[in-house]
Design a protein around this motif. Structure first.
Motif, PDB file in Angstrom:
ATOM      1  N   SER A  16       0.825  -1.205   0.000  1.00 53.64           N
ATOM      2  CA  SER A  16       0.000   0.000   0.000  1.00 53.64           C
ATOM      3  C   SER A  16       0.862   1.259   0.000  1.00 53.64           C
ATOM      4  N   LEU A  17       1.996   1.236   0.714  1.00 56.11           N
ATOM      5  CA  LEU A  17       2.882   2.393   0.724  1.00 56.11           C
ATOM      6  C   LEU A  17       3.542   2.587  -0.633  1.00 56.11           C
ATOM      7  N   GLN A  18       3.875   1.493  -1.280  1.00 58.30           N
ATOM      8  CA  GLN A  18       4.449   1.583  -2.617  1.00 58.30           C
ATOM      9  C   GLN A  18       3.452   2.210  -3.588  1.00 58.30           C
ATOM     10  N   GLN A  19       2.178   1.795  -3.489  1.00 56.78           N
ATOM     11  CA  GLN A  19       1.139   2.340  -4.364  1.00 56.78           C
ATOM     12  C   GLN A  19       0.924   3.828  -4.093  1.00 56.78           C
ATOM     13  N   LEU A  20       0.838   4.183  -2.804  1.00 58.99           N
ATOM     14  CA  LEU A  20       0.604   5.577  -2.452  1.00 58.99           C
ATOM     15  C   LEU A  20       1.781   6.454  -2.874  1.00 58.99           C
ATOM     16  N   ALA A  21       3.001   5.962  -2.658  1.00 62.45           N
ATOM     17  CA  ALA A  21       4.183   6.728  -3.049  1.00 62.45           C
ATOM     18  C   ALA A  21       4.218   6.938  -4.561  1.00 62.45           C
ATOM     19  N   GLN A  22       3.895   5.903  -5.326  1.00 60.66           N
ATOM     20  CA  GLN A  22       3.881   6.020  -6.783  1.00 60.66           C
ATOM     21  C   GLN A  22       2.858   7.062  -7.226  1.00 60.66           C
ATOM     22  N   TYR A  23       1.679   7.014  -6.632  1.00 66.11           N
ATOM     23  CA  TYR A  23       0.621   7.962  -6.981  1.00 66.11           C
ATOM     24  C   TYR A  23       1.044   9.399  -6.678  1.00 66.11           C
ATOM     25  N   LEU A  24       1.602   9.628  -5.491  1.00 70.79           N
ATOM     26  CA  LEU A  24       1.978  10.981  -5.092  1.00 70.79           C
ATOM     27  C   LEU A  24       3.133  11.516  -5.922  1.00 70.79           C
ATOM     28  N   MET A  25       4.066  10.677  -6.256  1.00 70.86           N
ATOM     29  CA  MET A  25       5.210  11.131  -7.044  1.00 70.86           C
ATOM     30  C   MET A  25       4.813  11.417  -8.490  1.00 70.86           C
ATOM     31  N   GLN A  26       3.763  10.742  -8.977  1.00 75.71           N
ATOM     32  CA  GLN A  26       3.273  10.992 -10.337  1.00 75.71           C
ATOM     33  C   GLN A  26       2.331  12.190 -10.384  1.00 75.71           C
ATOM     34  N   THR A  27       1.800  12.602  -9.248  1.00 73.62           N
ATOM     35  CA  THR A  27       0.877  13.743  -9.186  1.00 73.62           C
ATOM     36  C   THR A  27       1.358  14.708  -8.098  1.00 73.62           C
ATOM     37  N   PRO A  28       2.406  15.476  -8.357  1.00 78.44           N
ATOM     38  CA  PRO A  28       3.001  16.332  -7.321  1.00 78.44           C
ATOM     39  C   PRO A  28       2.063  17.429  -6.812  1.00 78.44           C
ATOM     40  N   GLU A  29       0.963  17.694  -7.529  1.00 82.22           N
ATOM     41  CA  GLU A  29       0.016  18.716  -7.068  1.00 82.22           C
ATOM     42  C   GLU A  29      -0.934  18.190  -6.003  1.00 82.22           C
ATOM     43  N   VAL A  30      -0.951  16.886  -5.784  1.00 82.87           N
ATOM     44  CA  VAL A  30      -1.886  16.273  -4.836  1.00 82.87           C
ATOM     45  C   VAL A  30      -1.284  16.269  -3.428  1.00 82.87           C
ATOM     46  N   ARG A  31      -2.134  16.520  -2.436  1.00 79.05           N
ATOM     47  CA  ARG A  31      -1.742  16.435  -1.031  1.00 79.05           C
ATOM     48  C   ARG A  31      -2.711  15.504  -0.301  1.00 79.05           C
ATOM     49  N   VAL A  32      -2.196  14.671   0.578  1.00 80.08           N
ATOM     50  CA  VAL A  32      -3.048  13.781   1.365  1.00 80.08           C
ATOM     51  C   VAL A  32      -2.755  13.971   2.849  1.00 80.08           C
ATOM     52  N   VAL A  33      -3.780  13.725   3.652  1.00 78.86           N
ATOM     53  CA  VAL A  33      -3.642  13.689   5.104  1.00 78.86           C
ATOM     54  C   VAL A  33      -3.639  12.237   5.533  1.00 78.86           C
ATOM     55  N   LEU A  34      -2.610  11.810   6.227  1.00 76.28           N
ATOM     56  CA  LEU A  34      -2.541  10.468   6.782  1.00 76.28           C
ATOM     57  C   LEU A  34      -3.238  10.491   8.136  1.00 76.28           C
ATOM     58  N   VAL A  35      -4.310   9.706   8.252  1.00 74.14           N
ATOM     59  CA  VAL A  35      -5.143   9.727   9.466  1.00 74.14           C
ATOM     60  C   VAL A  35      -4.993   8.393  10.193  1.00 74.14           C
ATOM     61  N   GLY A  36      -4.496   8.448  11.423  1.00 70.90           N
ATOM     62  CA  GLY A  36      -4.305   7.245  12.219  1.00 70.90           C
ATOM     63  C   GLY A  36      -5.546   6.877  13.018  1.00 70.90           C
ATOM     64  N   HIS A  37      -5.746   5.565  13.202  1.00 73.54           N
ATOM     65  CA  HIS A  37      -6.873   5.024  13.971  1.00 73.54           C
ATOM     66  C   HIS A  37      -6.352   3.950  14.920  1.00 73.54           C
ATOM     67  N   THR A  38      -6.999   3.823  16.064  1.00 74.05           N
ATOM     68  CA  THR A  38      -6.601   2.822  17.051  1.00 74.05           C
ATOM     69  C   THR A  38      -7.783   1.922  17.400  1.00 74.05           C
ATOM     70  N   ASP A  39      -7.498   0.911  18.252  1.00 72.88           N
ATOM     71  CA  ASP A  39      -8.592   0.159  18.868  1.00 72.88           C
ATOM     72  C   ASP A  39      -9.000   0.895  20.149  1.00 72.88           C
ATOM     73  N   THR A  40      -9.889   0.296  20.939  1.00 75.34           N
ATOM     74  CA  THR A  40     -10.456   1.007  22.096  1.00 75.34           C
ATOM     75  C   THR A  40      -9.737   0.715  23.408  1.00 75.34           C
ATOM     76  N   GLN A  41      -8.585   0.084  23.353  1.00 72.81           N
ATOM     77  CA  GLN A  41      -7.861  -0.192  24.584  1.00 72.81           C
ATOM     78  C   GLN A  41      -7.149   1.083  25.044  1.00 72.81           C
ATOM     79  N   GLY A  42      -7.532   1.584  26.224  1.00 69.20           N
ATOM     80  CA  GLY A  42      -6.947   2.812  26.736  1.00 69.20           C
ATOM     81  C   GLY A  42      -7.909   3.984  26.639  1.00 69.20           C
ATOM     82  N   GLU A  43      -7.482   5.132  27.171  1.00 70.49           N
ATOM     83  CA  GLU A  43      -8.299   6.340  27.189  1.00 70.49           C
ATOM     84  C   GLU A  43      -8.292   7.039  25.830  1.00 70.49           C
ATOM     85  N   LEU A  44      -9.318   7.863  25.590  1.00 67.68           N
ATOM     86  CA  LEU A  44      -9.448   8.532  24.299  1.00 67.68           C
ATOM     87  C   LEU A  44      -8.257   9.431  24.006  1.00 67.68           C
TER      88      LEU A  44
END
Length: 342
Positions: free
Chosen positions: A251-279
């Motif tokens: 998936s990182l290889q695909q995303l890197a290829q896409y971004l390098m071929q379209t330098p005008e594009v910007r993405v936000v990497l959004v992290g998600h967790t499970d529910t173990q621990g406080e918010l």
């Protein structure tokens, strides 16, 4: 429909449960939640939009709960207005416009007030809470509805009869975007939702979509076209850790290829967790995971740093139940969210 303060996790779980029941009973397919370029959804107020506004997407739901932020983002203490009834979402774009986000929303606010609505809350981007506030909103996906996280307006209004309206406006470089959500508590009849059309809408939408590259990473591009985000499903994180596995990850290889071929594009990497621990600790952890992915893309794959940013929302957007180990593994993930319209 009183305004009250509700923990965000509870609101998210309620929204997910109610909408899941609606889909199962009414449609049988989650993919039928929205339709591109269909007829106007049922609405309490027929807004007069600018002449060059074109509807890009819609979603209509029946007898469901729609939590709407009624104050600035304040973590678990963010206030919400719970609106219940028939819900319609519609996204519009205006190409080649110089109107600001405020200029887009001001006449819509005036129409609400002229029709007897009371403005309950209004704010702009960073005042609302920026990234955190935006991801409390139930919006139709990119590229049909584009949100610039540093340039958007939000408005919540309620009519004495109970109808509720929420409006979001934003901009890309040369286009404006309007998202209108309306809830009619007295309209709970049968719902009609068309399935997504195959491929892209007609030629009227070319300014928003046809510049996406067709070379390489085709699965990633299709998913970005469909929902404005791509899940990096093969990444590995252990519970409580922000360390990204050694990989390599396709998936990182695909995303890197896409971004390098379209330098005008910007993405936000959004992290998600499970529910173990406080918010709060999970939000911090999810941001660190997203930052680990950002670091890998820059240092290992050579992606330009200006194309990437990293955020995290903890366990507020689960894909499945966290009751099992497999479910927790599924929910620990990072998504690439399209933040610009090519």
């Amino acid at each position: 429909m009183p305004i009250h303060t509700t923990p965000i996790a509870k609101i998210k779980r309620a929204r997910t449960t109610l909408k899941s029941r609606f889909i199962i009973l009414s449609l049988g397919l989650a993919a039928s939640w929205y339709a591109l370029m269909g007829a106007n959804p049922a609405a309490a107020l027929d807004f007069a939009l600018p002449e060059n506004a074109v509807q890009r997407a819609q979603r209509t739901e029946v007898a469901t709960l729609q939590p709407l932020p009624s104050g600035v983002f304040s973590g678990p203490n963010t206030p919400f207005l719970d609106a219940e009834g028939r819900v319609s979402h519609a996204a519009y774009s205006l190409t080649s416009t110089s109107l600001t986000s405020f200029q887009l929303i001001a006449p819509l606010r005036a129409q609400l007030e002229e029709n007897g609505y009371n403005i309950r809350f209004a704010c702009a981007d960073t005042v609302c809470g920026g990234f955190d506030f935006r991801y409390l909103l139930d919006l139709l996906p990119e590229p049909q509805m584009h949100i610039d996280l540093g340039n958007y307006q939000y408005l919540l209004a309620r009519h004495p009869d109970g109808d509720v309206a929420a409006i979001v406006t934003s901009r890309a470089r040369t286009a404006g975007f309007i998202h209108i959500t309306q809830i009619s508590p007295n309209d709970t009849g049968a719902v009609t939702v068309e399935p997504p059309t195959a491929g892209l809408p007609d030629a009227a939408d070319t300014t928003l979509t046809t510049n996406l590259p067709s070379r390489g990473s085709t699965g990633l591009i299709r998913e970005l076209n469909a929902r404005g985000a791509f899940t990096l499903d093969d990444l590995t994180f252990e519970t409580g850790s922000s360390a990204l596995g050694d990989g390599p990850f396709k998936s990182l290889q695909q995303l890197a290829q896409y971004l390098m071929q379209t330098p005008e594009v910007r993405v936000v990497l959004v992290g998600h967790t499970d529910t173990q621990g406080e918010l709060d600790s999970n939000i911090a952890l999810s941001r660190k995971r997203a930052a680990s992915v950002q670091d890998r893309l820059i240092k290992t794959y050579g992606v330009a740093a200006r194309q990437l940013s990293a955020e995290g929302i903890g366990f507020l957007s689960p894909r499945v139940s966290n009751a099992t180990k497999d479910g927790r593994n599924t929910n620990r993930r990072v998504e690439a969210v399209l933040a610009t319209t090519p």
